[in-house]
Motif scaffolding. Structure first.
Motif, mmCIF file in Angstrom:
data_model
loop_
_atom_site.group_PDB
_atom_site.id
_atom_site.type_symbol
_atom_site.label_atom_id
_atom_site.label_comp_id
_atom_site.label_asym_id
_atom_site.label_seq_id
_atom_site.Cartn_x
_atom_site.Cartn_y
_atom_site.Cartn_z
ATOM 1 N N ARG A 168 0.761 33.899 12.837
ATOM 2 C CA ARG A 168 0.793 34.558 11.534
ATOM 3 C C ARG A 168 0.319 36.051 12.062
ATOM 4 N N GLN A 226 0.349 39.237 9.567
ATOM 5 C CA GLN A 226 0.124 39.708 8.354
ATOM 6 C C GLN A 226 -0.099 41.239 8.011
ATOM 7 N N ALA A 280 -3.630 33.999 0.389
ATOM 8 C CA ALA A 280 -3.300 34.282 1.845
ATOM 9 C C ALA A 280 -4.619 34.167 2.333
#
Length: 549
Positions: free
Chosen positions: A345, A347, A364
């Protein structure tokens, strides 16, 4: 954050991101706003087939992260596929240009920066744009993906599947949208009613809806994307002569007004790879990494069948050596079942301007491992080129959450000059193979020929019937003519007999004629009598039949 907490966090990051084998260096960990070059945040190369997500609001640096990762994969011999939606990733074919911001970033993260161009193969959907044309046969695209593009509901999607089944059963090749339209038109015509009924479950109304959607689709210029020659997706797994992985870049600026089409087309590429590749298990490095930009377009308004197909493909293609990264604005753009399979991930910043944004931010935060960072605050305050990272280690364990200042890409952060792109396309060995569209005897031609033959047969039958009627009429007229002629001849003969009788009567009434007639009659009577007596005598002498006395 206290000094002890900061030290503990940095120690955890250093330990968590220590990699024995090759890796992709993303940048340096940040604590309390300061980057720490000794705490490099990286993704093990062997974990790149565990899939991933690159997310963030517009303008936060997602595209540059994608470019950075693609560069390092190519440098380590891993082929990459990515879609250039905005048209600025073509800069990977050109060396970057140094400036103060790049120099400053390199110093902050403690990673060297060297301007580098990478081997890029440019592709374009249907040849609409600069690049090797990418086409797919409608039959290979399949009803599930096509239903997604056409915006069909579940019932209509099922009916479209029946149309594909019918075409396959009848040996009708579906290469183009025109071929599919021809099959649907046949099924909705008088000639195809029996076939439509035989299919079952496909109403004429639903067939009509599908036909209208296909016509609209064609009017939007989609015909160019379907046909032959179909791209062999194994071409996406090549390496350059120098051993670096080839970056296959699908140029999409020319089709931005058809986002569902190009996102679904990318899914077809991935599904085709999944179908063809053998199982290989876990490798030291992936065979291909596939970046799915603007991924929210893929999942928007998708049917359950479509989402199930994506989930299965993503879950199983890992064991075939292919990594998939979805690039989108928010994690909520990706269905939970798919998101759960994304081990890596990156982000970037999220916005929380609306209640929906706040809900997405909260969701999230819940997807990250426990951390000393205040993620809710951090994710809304990240600077451009910064991201919150957690990946899978070489052992498959999630790494600590790391606020990361990303390093800058080494290729050009913007479009390459047209001359560079044109030269790359001209030099590609695939241009000659795929540039020219091919036609074969497919459904449209087959059904068109059948229609022509049927019309010709009907016309021949009509003409034969007309000739038969004409011949019968002519024979009838001839018979009438013969009857009239015979009647006229009989009438003429009767008139002639009547005339002879009248002449004889007239002559009989003339002087001396009666006596001649009487004499003539008596003479003839005498002859008859004599002849009769003589005849009896001759008969008796020959046959011995003398009369008894």
């Amino acid at each position: 954050m206290s000094d002890s907490t900061e030290s503990t966090l940095l120690d955890a990051i250093r330990a968590g991101y220590t990699v024995d084998g090759p890796a992709l260096d993303l940048g340096a960990a940040v604590v309390d706003g300061a980057a720490h070059p000794d705490a490099v945040v990286r993704i093990p190369l062997s974990a790149m087939n565990r899939h991933g997500l690159v997310a963030g609001a517009t303008g936060t640096g997602k595209t540059k992260t994608l470019q950075l990762m693609a560069e390092q994969l190519a440098a380590q011999g891993v082929p990459v596929f990515l879609a250039d939606v905005k048209g600025d990733l073509s800069g990977m074919a050109s060396a970057g240009e140094a400036n103060d911001r790049i120099t400053s970033r390199s110093q902050e993260v403690g990673l060297p920066w060297t301007p580098t161009a990478y081997p890029v193969e440019f592709f374009a959907l249907g040849g609409q744009g600069k690049g090797v044309p990418v086409r797919a046969a409608v039959s290979a695209f399949g009803p599930t993906l096509l239903a997604k593009v056409l915006g069909l509901n579940a019932t209509q999607e099922s009916s479209l599947g029946l149309v594909f089944h019918y075409a396959d059963k009848r040996g009708l090749f579906l290469d183009t949208i025109a071929d599919l339209r021809a099959v649907v038109q046949h099924l909705t015509s008088d000639e195809g009613k029996a076939d439509l009924k035989e299919l079952g479950g496909l109403s004429s109304a639903t067939a009509g809806v599908i036909l209208r959607e296909l016509i609209t689709f064609s009017d939007q210029g989609a015909d160019a994307f379907f046909g032959l020659p179909e791209l062999d997706t194994s071409q996406l797994m090549r390496t350059a002569p120098d051993g670096r992985g080839l970056v296959s870049m699908l140029e999409l600026p020319a089709v931005q007004d058809r986002p569902q089409l190009f996102s679904t087309f990318l899914m077809w590429l991935l599904a085709d790879l999944f179908h063809d590749l053998p199982e290989v298990g876990d490798l030291d490095k992936p065979k291909l990494v596939f970046f799915f930009d603007e991924a929210h377009l893929l999942f928007s308004d998708a049917s359950k069948e479509f989402l199930d197909a994506i989930q299965q493909t993503v879950r199983l293609i890992r064991s075939k050596g292919v990594g998939v990264f979805f690039v989108t604005q928010s994690p909520k753009d990706v269905p939970a079942d798919v998101l759960a399979q994304l081990g890596n991930r990156v982000q970037h910043a999220l916005r929380a301007f609306t209640p929906d944004d706040a809900a997405a931010l909260k969701a999230a935060v819940k997807t990250y491992p426990r951390t000393d960072y205040d993620l809710a605050e951090l994710l809304t305050s990240l600077g451009t080129g910064e991201a919150v990272v957690t990946v899978l280690s070489e052992k498959g364990v999630p790494t600590p959450v790391a606020w990361t200042r990303m390093r800058a890409p080494e290729s050009l952060m913007g479009p390459s000059p047209d001359a560079v792109v044109d030269a790359a396309v001209a030099a590609s060995p695939l241009t000659a193979q795929y540039a020219q569209a091919q036609e074969r005897d497919s459904a449209a031609e087959m059904l068109g020929r059948a229609t022509q033959e049927r019309v010709a047969a009907q016309q021949a039958a009509t003409e034969a019937e007309a000739r038969a009627k004409a011949d019968a009429a002519a024979e009838q007229e001839a018979a009438k003519a013969r009857a009239a002629a015979e009647k006229a001849a009989a009438k003429e003969q009767a008139a002639a007999e009547k005339a002879r009788e009248a002449e004889e009567r007239r002559r009989a009434q003339e002087p001396g004629m009666v006596e001649q007639v009487v004499r003539s009659s008596a003479f003839r009577s005498m002859l008859r009598s004599a002849g009769t007596a003589l005849g009896r005598e001759i008969t008796r002498s020959v046959f011995g039949t003398a009369r008894r006395r």
